[in-house]
Design a protein around this motif. Structure first.
Motif, PDB file in Angstrom:
ATOM      1  N   ILE A 104       0.859  -1.186   0.000  1.00 49.03           N
ATOM      2  CA  ILE A 104       0.000   0.000   0.000  1.00 49.03           C
ATOM      3  C   ILE A 104       0.891   1.231   0.000  1.00 49.03           C
ATOM      4  O   ILE A 104       1.931   1.271   0.686  1.00 49.03           O
ATOM      5  CB  ILE A 104      -0.939   0.008   1.230  1.00 49.03           C
ATOM      6  CG1 ILE A 104      -2.113  -0.942   1.001  1.00 49.03           C
ATOM      7  CG2 ILE A 104      -1.473   1.408   1.502  1.00 49.03           C
ATOM      8  CD1 ILE A 104      -3.124  -0.960   2.128  1.00 49.03           C
ATOM      9  N   SER A 105       0.486   2.223  -0.759  1.00 47.55           N
ATOM     10  CA  SER A 105       1.226   3.491  -0.793  1.00 47.55           C
ATOM     11  C   SER A 105       0.250   4.657  -0.799  1.00 47.55           C
ATOM     12  O   SER A 105      -0.950   4.481  -1.071  1.00 47.55           O
ATOM     13  CB  SER A 105       2.143   3.555  -2.029  1.00 47.55           C
ATOM     14  OG  SER A 105       1.391   3.400  -3.210  1.00 47.55           O
ATOM     15  N   ASN A 106       0.783   5.855  -0.509  1.00 47.12           N
ATOM     16  CA  ASN A 106      -0.043   7.086  -0.469  1.00 47.12           C
ATOM     17  C   ASN A 106      -1.238   6.926   0.456  1.00 47.12           C
ATOM     18  O   ASN A 106      -2.343   7.392   0.153  1.00 47.12           O
ATOM     19  CB  ASN A 106      -0.514   7.472  -1.873  1.00 47.12           C
ATOM     20  CG  ASN A 106       0.630   7.702  -2.836  1.00 47.12           C
ATOM     21  OD1 ASN A 106       1.663   8.275  -2.463  1.00 47.12           O
ATOM     22  ND2 ASN A 106       0.470   7.222  -4.063  1.00 47.12           N
ATOM     23  N   PHE A 107      -1.007   6.277   1.595  1.00 48.74           N
ATOM     24  CA  PHE A 107      -2.107   5.988   2.524  1.00 48.74           C
ATOM     25  C   PHE A 107      -2.405   7.238   3.349  1.00 48.74           C
ATOM     26  O   PHE A 107      -1.553   7.720   4.114  1.00 48.74           O
ATOM     27  CB  PHE A 107      -1.710   4.826   3.438  1.00 48.74           C
ATOM     28  CG  PHE A 107      -2.844   4.287   4.259  1.00 48.74           C
ATOM     29  CD1 PHE A 107      -3.687   3.313   3.756  1.00 48.74           C
ATOM     30  CD2 PHE A 107      -3.062   4.759   5.548  1.00 48.74           C
ATOM     31  CE1 PHE A 107      -4.735   2.818   4.514  1.00 48.74           C
ATOM     32  CE2 PHE A 107      -4.100   4.270   6.305  1.00 48.74           C
ATOM     33  CZ  PHE A 107      -4.941   3.296   5.799  1.00 48.74           C
ATOM     34  N   THR A 117      -3.303   3.808  -2.772  1.00 47.75           N
ATOM     35  CA  THR A 117      -3.155   2.927  -3.931  1.00 47.75           C
ATOM     36  C   THR A 117      -2.524   1.633  -3.429  1.00 47.75           C
ATOM     37  O   THR A 117      -1.771   1.633  -2.446  1.00 47.75           O
ATOM     38  CB  THR A 117      -2.263   3.563  -5.019  1.00 47.75           C
ATOM     39  OG1 THR A 117      -0.987   3.878  -4.470  1.00 47.75           O
ATOM     40  CG2 THR A 117      -2.912   4.812  -5.598  1.00 47.75           C
ATOM     41  N   SER A 118      -2.827   0.552  -4.111  1.00 44.07           N
ATOM     42  CA  SER A 118      -2.341  -0.748  -3.634  1.00 44.07           C
ATOM     43  C   SER A 118      -2.140  -1.696  -4.813  1.00 44.07           C
ATOM     44  O   SER A 118      -2.789  -1.560  -5.871  1.00 44.07           O
ATOM     45  CB  SER A 118      -3.344  -1.358  -2.646  1.00 44.07           C
ATOM     46  OG  SER A 118      -2.932  -2.635  -2.232  1.00 44.07           O
ATOM     47  N   GLU A 119      -1.250  -2.669  -4.587  1.00 42.86           N
ATOM     48  CA  GLU A 119      -1.013  -3.713  -5.579  1.00 42.86           C
ATOM     49  C   GLU A 119      -0.859  -5.052  -4.851  1.00 42.86           C
ATOM     50  O   GLU A 119      -0.112  -5.147  -3.879  1.00 42.86           O
ATOM     51  CB  GLU A 119       0.243  -3.413  -6.398  1.00 42.86           C
ATOM     52  CG  GLU A 119       0.531  -4.445  -7.471  1.00 42.86           C
ATOM     53  CD  GLU A 119       1.786  -4.139  -8.265  1.00 42.86           C
ATOM     54  OE1 GLU A 119       1.670  -3.462  -9.318  1.00 42.86           O
ATOM     55  OE2 GLU A 119       2.872  -4.558  -7.824  1.00 42.86           O
ATOM     56  N   ILE A 120      -1.572  -6.048  -5.362  1.00 40.13           N
ATOM     57  CA  ILE A 120      -1.506  -7.396  -4.786  1.00 40.13           C
ATOM     58  C   ILE A 120      -1.110  -8.359  -5.898  1.00 40.13           C
ATOM     59  O   ILE A 120      -1.711  -8.369  -6.983  1.00 40.13           O
ATOM     60  CB  ILE A 120      -2.864  -7.824  -4.186  1.00 40.13           C
ATOM     61  CG1 ILE A 120      -3.275  -6.869  -3.080  1.00 40.13           C
ATOM     62  CG2 ILE A 120      -2.797  -9.250  -3.642  1.00 40.13           C
ATOM     63  CD1 ILE A 120      -4.643  -7.181  -2.477  1.00 40.13           C
ATOM     64  N   LYS A 121      -0.100  -9.168  -5.630  1.00 35.49           N
ATOM     65  CA  LYS A 121       0.318 -10.220  -6.567  1.00 35.49           C
ATOM     66  C   LYS A 121      -0.093 -11.571  -5.991  1.00 35.49           C
ATOM     67  O   LYS A 121       0.206 -11.872  -4.831  1.00 35.49           O
ATOM     68  CB  LYS A 121       1.827 -10.170  -6.804  1.00 35.49           C
ATOM     69  CG  LYS A 121       2.277  -8.929  -7.563  1.00 35.49           C
ATOM     70  CD  LYS A 121       3.755  -8.986  -7.890  1.00 35.49           C
ATOM     71  CE  LYS A 121       4.202  -7.760  -8.671  1.00 35.49           C
ATOM     72  NZ  LYS A 121       3.554  -7.653 -10.012  1.00 35.49           N
ATOM     73  N   SER A 237       3.050   4.245   3.621  1.00 37.38           N
ATOM     74  CA  SER A 237       3.185   3.034   2.818  1.00 37.38           C
ATOM     75  C   SER A 237       3.472   1.860   3.730  1.00 37.38           C
ATOM     76  O   SER A 237       3.951   2.006   4.861  1.00 37.38           O
ATOM     77  CB  SER A 237       4.296   3.200   1.775  1.00 37.38           C
ATOM     78  OG  SER A 237       5.546   3.397   2.425  1.00 37.38           O
ATOM     79  N   GLY A 238       3.167   0.663   3.215  1.00 31.31           N
ATOM     80  CA  GLY A 238       3.414  -0.537   3.989  1.00 31.31           C
ATOM     81  C   GLY A 238       3.405  -1.744   3.074  1.00 31.31           C
ATOM     82  O   GLY A 238       2.846  -1.714   1.967  1.00 31.31           O
ATOM     83  N   VAL A 239       4.041  -2.830   3.548  1.00 35.03           N
ATOM     84  CA  VAL A 239       4.112  -4.066   2.761  1.00 35.03           C
ATOM     85  C   VAL A 239       3.697  -5.231   3.646  1.00 35.03           C
ATOM     86  O   VAL A 239       3.682  -5.148   4.881  1.00 35.03           O
ATOM     87  CB  VAL A 239       5.542  -4.291   2.206  1.00 35.03           C
ATOM     88  CG1 VAL A 239       5.893  -3.216   1.192  1.00 35.03           C
ATOM     89  CG2 VAL A 239       6.555  -4.342   3.332  1.00 35.03           C
ATOM     90  N   LEU A 240       3.397  -6.355   2.974  1.00 38.18           N
ATOM     91  CA  LEU A 240       2.958  -7.567   3.669  1.00 38.18           C
ATOM     92  C   LEU A 240       4.093  -8.125   4.525  1.00 38.18           C
ATOM     93  O   LEU A 240       5.233  -8.275   4.060  1.00 38.18           O
ATOM     94  CB  LEU A 240       2.503  -8.619   2.646  1.00 38.18           C
ATOM     95  CG  LEU A 240       2.047  -9.966   3.194  1.00 38.18           C
ATOM     96  CD1 LEU A 240       0.755  -9.803   3.984  1.00 38.18           C
ATOM     97  CD2 LEU A 240       1.832 -10.964   2.050  1.00 38.18           C
ATOM     98  N   SER A 241       3.788  -8.441   5.750  1.00 41.68           N
ATOM     99  CA  SER A 241       4.776  -9.031   6.656  1.00 41.68           C
ATOM    100  C   SER A 241       4.424 -10.500   6.884  1.00 41.68           C
ATOM    101  O   SER A 241       3.258 -10.893   6.841  1.00 41.68           O
ATOM    102  CB  SER A 241       4.794  -8.285   7.999  1.00 41.68           C
ATOM    103  OG  SER A 241       3.521  -8.367   8.639  1.00 41.68           O
ATOM    104  N   GLY A 242       5.446 -11.314   7.106  1.00 45.12           N
ATOM    105  CA  GLY A 242       5.205 -12.733   7.378  1.00 45.12           C
ATOM    106  C   GLY A 242       5.263 -13.619   6.161  1.00 45.12           C
ATOM    107  O   GLY A 242       5.034 -14.833   6.277  1.00 45.12           O
ATOM    108  N   GLY A 243       5.537 -13.085   4.982  1.00 44.36           N
ATOM    109  CA  GLY A 243       5.669 -13.915   3.803  1.00 44.36           C
ATOM    110  C   GLY A 243       4.336 -14.229   3.132  1.00 44.36           C
ATOM    111  O   GLY A 243       3.267 -13.757   3.541  1.00 44.36           O
ATOM    112  N   PRO A 244       4.356 -15.050   2.056  1.00 45.60           N
ATOM    113  CA  PRO A 244       3.125 -15.387   1.310  1.00 45.60           C
ATOM    114  C   PRO A 244       2.076 -16.051   2.209  1.00 45.60           C
ATOM    115  O   PRO A 244       2.411 -16.748   3.169  1.00 45.60           O
ATOM    116  CB  PRO A 244       3.622 -16.344   0.228  1.00 45.60           C
ATOM    117  CG  PRO A 244       5.076 -16.031   0.074  1.00 45.60           C
ATOM    118  CD  PRO A 244       5.561 -15.655   1.444  1.00 45.60           C
ATOM    119  N   ARG A 245       0.820 -15.850   1.848  1.00 44.12           N
ATOM    120  CA  ARG A 245      -0.291 -16.398   2.621  1.00 44.12           C
ATOM    121  C   ARG A 245      -1.215 -17.220   1.719  1.00 44.12           C
ATOM    122  O   ARG A 245      -1.603 -16.757   0.638  1.00 44.12           O
ATOM    123  CB  ARG A 245      -1.108 -15.283   3.276  1.00 44.12           C
ATOM    124  CG  ARG A 245      -0.338 -14.505   4.326  1.00 44.12           C
ATOM    125  CD  ARG A 245       0.054 -15.386   5.499  1.00 44.12           C
ATOM    126  NE  ARG A 245       0.834 -14.674   6.486  1.00 44.12           N
ATOM    127  CZ  ARG A 245       0.302 -13.989   7.503  1.00 44.12           C
ATOM    128  NH1 ARG A 245      -1.019 -13.924   7.636  1.00 44.12           N
ATOM    129  NH2 ARG A 245       1.081 -13.384   8.370  1.00 44.12           N
TER     130      ARG A 245
END
Length: 251
Positions: A104-107, A117-121, A237-245
């Motif tokens: 997530i960015s520009n939060f 804005t956000s992006e998920i892969k 901004s922030g990113v996923l913690s803990g690896g893939p889910r």
């Protein structure tokens, strides 16, 4: 004076037989058969047999209904047997989904609004050895608890057997209204440990195919929960913690 000519009471009458038969009616000779008295009918009126008249049209209708019923049961049994055999041969399995990254960015969180804005892969995997999968467009949404933050759509795609497909979902929200309970919850989590828990939900119509055998399209539901993003109170901004889910999948 007593009349001597008067018969004595209690003795047989004159001209009576000693065994009780009158002289005129002598006892029957030995071996004489006596006819049985006819039995009374069991009902007040003698039974009279009724003549039933059969309705040929009713018989034909009943026969036709029985045949239709047997035909329908036969079709159900045949269809169930074929379906069971196909399932045993193909062993269809639901696809698997995994969140590889989430950023997530520009939060910006207002009193009753949200901008980001956000992006998920993601990775979609078809575990089937004999069945291919065809997806319609995938409706995807980011949630905080039960509050929807943003929605987007992933383009349709097709998967072969034992195939993995990478997907990217991009989101944007500009001044989106947000319930006060959601605003307070996000602020509370950010102020507590700098992490915010989001979840992603997806829904699509999917079709299973195996050569000439195809299923009707079914709604596939995907839920990816406990996606924790490091999002400090002062950061945007922030990113996923803990690896893939891994996600839960159901129909």
């Amino acid at each position: 004076m007593e009349d001597r000519n008067r018969p004595v009471t209690g003795y047989p009458a004159p001209n009576s037989h000693p065994n009780g038969y009158s002289a005129a009616a002598a006892p029957p000779p030995p071996g004489t058969a006596y006819p049985y008295a006819s039995a009374a009918p069991p009902y007040p009126y003698a039974y009279q047999q009724q003549n039933y008249q059969y309705d040929a049209d009713s018989i034909r209708r009943a026969t036709c209904l029985r045949r239709i019923f047997a035909f329908v049961i036969g079709l159900v049994v045949i269809f169930g047997t074929v379906t069971f055999i196909v399932w045993l041969v193909l062993r269809p399995q639901l696809p698997e989904f995994r969140v590889d990254s989430f950023s997530i960015s520009n939060f910006t969180l207002g009193n009753d609004s949200l901008t980001f804005t956000s992006e998920i892969k993601l990775t979609a995997r078809n575990p089937n050895k004999k069945m291919k999968l065809g997806y319609d467009h995938i409706d995807t949404a980011i949630y905080y608890q039960s509050y929807s933050l943003s929605e987007t759509t992933v383009a349709p795609f097709y998967q072969g057997t034992k195939n993995e497909t990478s997907l990217t979902a991009r989101f944007a929200a500009a001044g989106r209204f947000l319930d006060k309970a959601a605003v307070d919850g996000i602020r509370g989590e950010r102020g507590k440990n700098g992490n915010v828990n989001f979840n992603v939900r997806m829904i699509s119509r999917v079709k299973f195919e195996a050569k000439a055998w195809r299923t009707r399209r079914r709604f596939l539901k995907v839920f990816c929960g406990d996606l924790v993003l490091g999002l400090t109170a002062t950061g945007r901004s922030g990113v996923l913690s803990g690896g893939p889910r891994q996600c839960r999948v159901g129909i």
